[in-house]
Design an enzyme around this catalytic site. Sequence first.
Site, PDB file in Angstrom:
ATOM      1  N   ASP A   1     106.609  12.206 141.273  1.00  0.00           N
ATOM      2  CA  ASP A   1     106.717  12.020 139.828  1.00  0.00           C
ATOM      3  C   ASP A   1     107.552  10.776 139.514  1.00  0.00           C
ATOM      4  OD1 ASP A   1     106.144  12.681 137.198  1.00  0.00           O
ATOM      5  OD2 ASP A   1     107.866  14.019 136.990  1.00  0.00           O
TER       6      ASP A   1
ATOM      7  N   ASN B   1     112.475   8.577 135.151  1.00  0.00           N
ATOM      8  CA  ASN B   1     113.228   9.099 136.283  1.00  0.00           C
ATOM      9  C   ASN B   1     114.008   8.017 137.027  1.00  0.00           C
ATOM     10  OD1 ASN B   1     112.465  11.695 135.807  1.00  0.00           O
ATOM     11  ND2 ASN B   1     110.704  11.644 137.182  1.00  0.00           N
TER      12      ASN B   1
ATOM     13  N   GLY C   1     113.695  17.387 130.997  1.00  0.00           N
ATOM     14  CA  GLY C   1     112.852  17.042 132.150  1.00  0.00           C
ATOM     15  C   GLY C   1     111.657  17.967 132.261  1.00  0.00           C
TER      16      GLY C   1
ATOM     17  N   ASP D   1     115.375  13.514 139.246  1.00  0.00           N
ATOM     18  CA  ASP D   1     114.349  14.516 138.989  1.00  0.00           C
ATOM     19  C   ASP D   1     113.427  14.762 140.178  1.00  0.00           C
ATOM     20  OD1 ASP D   1     113.147  16.500 137.597  1.00  0.00           O
ATOM     21  OD2 ASP D   1     112.933  15.362 135.758  1.00  0.00           O
TER      22      ASP D   1
ATOM     23  N   LYS E   1     108.360   7.701 137.741  1.00  0.00           N
ATOM     24  CA  LYS E   1     108.001   7.121 136.439  1.00  0.00           C
ATOM     25  C   LYS E   1     109.286   6.571 135.823  1.00  0.00           C
ATOM     26  CE  LYS E   1     108.480  11.680 134.406  1.00  0.00           C
ATOM     27  NZ  LYS E   1     107.926  12.744 133.614  1.00  0.00           N
TER      28      LYS E   1
ATOM     29  N   LYS F   1     121.552  20.249 134.829  1.00  0.00           N
ATOM     30  CA  LYS F   1     120.184  20.558 134.447  1.00  0.00           C
ATOM     31  C   LYS F   1     120.062  22.072 134.385  1.00  0.00           C
ATOM     32  CE  LYS F   1     115.571  19.561 136.193  1.00  0.00           C
ATOM     33  NZ  LYS F   1     114.867  18.754 137.182  1.00  0.00           N
TER      34      LYS F   1
ATOM     35  N   THR G   1     102.590  12.703 136.216  1.00  0.00           N
ATOM     36  CA  THR G   1     102.517  12.338 134.805  1.00  0.00           C
ATOM     37  C   THR G   1     101.269  11.500 134.623  1.00  0.00           C
ATOM     38  OG1 THR G   1     104.893  12.395 134.731  1.00  0.00           O
ATOM     39  CG2 THR G   1     103.799  11.165 132.982  1.00  0.00           C
TER      40      THR G   1
HETATM   41  O1  3AM Z   1     114.782  13.171 128.114  1.00  0.00           O
HETATM   42  P1  3AM Z   1     115.025  11.755 128.532  1.00  0.00           P
HETATM   43  O2  3AM Z   1     113.806  11.035 129.028  1.00  0.00           O
HETATM   44  O3  3AM Z   1     115.799  10.985 127.511  1.00  0.00           O
HETATM   45  O4  3AM Z   1     117.341  10.420 131.473  1.00  0.00           O
HETATM   46  C1  3AM Z   1     116.781  11.612 131.979  1.00  0.00           C
HETATM   47  C2  3AM Z   1     115.657  12.115 131.110  1.00  0.00           C
HETATM   48  O5  3AM Z   1     116.029  11.856 129.774  1.00  0.00           O
HETATM   49  C3  3AM Z   1     117.801  12.739 131.911  1.00  0.00           C
HETATM   50  O6  3AM Z   1     117.034  13.908 131.732  1.00  0.00           O
HETATM   51  C4  3AM Z   1     115.692  13.599 131.359  1.00  0.00           C
HETATM   52  C5  3AM Z   1     114.719  14.087 132.396  1.00  0.00           C
HETATM   53  O7  3AM Z   1     114.828  13.436 133.595  1.00  0.00           O
HETATM   54  N1  3AM Z   1     118.549  12.889 133.144  1.00  0.00           N
HETATM   55  C6  3AM Z   1     118.066  13.410 134.293  1.00  0.00           C
HETATM   56  N2  3AM Z   1     119.006  13.412 135.245  1.00  0.00           N
HETATM   57  C7  3AM Z   1     120.117  12.880 134.686  1.00  0.00           C
HETATM   58  C8  3AM Z   1     121.443  12.596 135.178  1.00  0.00           C
HETATM   59  N3  3AM Z   1     121.770  12.872 136.445  1.00  0.00           N
HETATM   60  C9  3AM Z   1     119.825  12.544 133.336  1.00  0.00           C
HETATM   61  N4  3AM Z   1     120.724  11.990 132.518  1.00  0.00           N
HETATM   62  C10 3AM Z   1     121.958  11.751 133.053  1.00  0.00           C
HETATM   63  N5  3AM Z   1     122.328  12.034 134.340  1.00  0.00           N
END
Ligand code: 3AM
Length: 323
Positions: free
Chosen positions: A139, A144, A26, A160, A141, A46, A178
């Site tokens: 943000d 997210n 993220g 996010d 998009k 995260k 973005t």
């Molecule tokens: O890096 P990518 O775009 O593949 O899908 C979300 C995104 O993936 C994942 O983290 C990246 C930045 O937002 N993501 C965020 N929160 C998430 C969650 N709660 C998550 N994936 C799974 N569960």
Amino acid sequence: MAYHRVETKEQSMRNFYTLIEQIGEGTFGKVFRAVNKATGQEYAIKSIDKQTLSQDEINSMHLEVEIISQVDHPNIVRAYEFFDEPKTLHVVMEIMLGGEVFERIVEKDHYSEQEAAWTIRPVIDAIKYCHDMGIVHRDIKPENLLYSSFDMDGIVKVTDFGLARFYDDDLMTTACGTPSYVAPEILEGRGYGLEVDYWSIGVIVYTMLCGFLPFNEDTNEALFEVIKTGQYEFTSPYWDNISENAKDLIRRCLKVNPKERCTAQQMMNHPWIVGTNNPQINMPDVANKIREYNARRKFKKYGNTAIASNRLMSIIISKRNQG
Ligand code: 3AM
């Protein structure tokens, strides 16, 4: 939500969770699939390396946690625990196993305007909820917007909140977001408010209905220019068969003047979002174009051409200095 200030090894996140694999990246950090050692329950964690952050960004993370701990809506990803370790910050969140909205659209056998409207409606409801609480996401998009699971009953949730802020009457002036989805007033360096999220919804709905972005230029300079002047069109032949209601909603969201923009409440009442009359004709060509768009996004994200949102500020500043 539990807040842990970690001072000993026993208190660290890894004492309670096993990290399985990285599942995303993220604005501020990496996202991992993890299992709670005591319960066996899966979560998304995260993790943010503090050394890569300025003090402002660390404060921003604390703010993110404060924000998500107050948010309780079926279409917003929940956060459960926060570990503040000497070198790293970890947020334990609800895991979203169904992938990104745009990835799911292209797997459907049937994709129509009606399905697009049903998909985006809960997102608008979530944004409305945040705005009612005084929180602006900033943000919004496709990356997210995630599905909770691959099942039929998987639901869309917004994640996010790394760039969200409590919104008070002072207009915010920090440049963020973005590039393709960012509202003109952010690029202008003018103060801005909740309306930036309505703009992003307009960009997403446009892209959902044709598979390409309303604002898309080779250089950021050109991109910023078309956004700031609101230059987009319903390109023929791609838009010829899209309903007037859909175009009306997009026009209302993509108003350069934020005061003229459609609010989340107005969107919820808009005939295309209410969706009793939307075309149900399958749009395989649009799904194909979205598939191509997804591939380009992934390529850009992992290539050198990606611009991290938090670098947008420095681009604008350096442009100003040149000018
Ligand atoms: O890096 P990518 O775009 O593949 O899908 C979300 C995104 O993936 C994942 O983290 C990246 C930045 O937002 N993501 C965020 N929160 C998430 C969650 N709660 C998550 N994936 C799974 N569960």
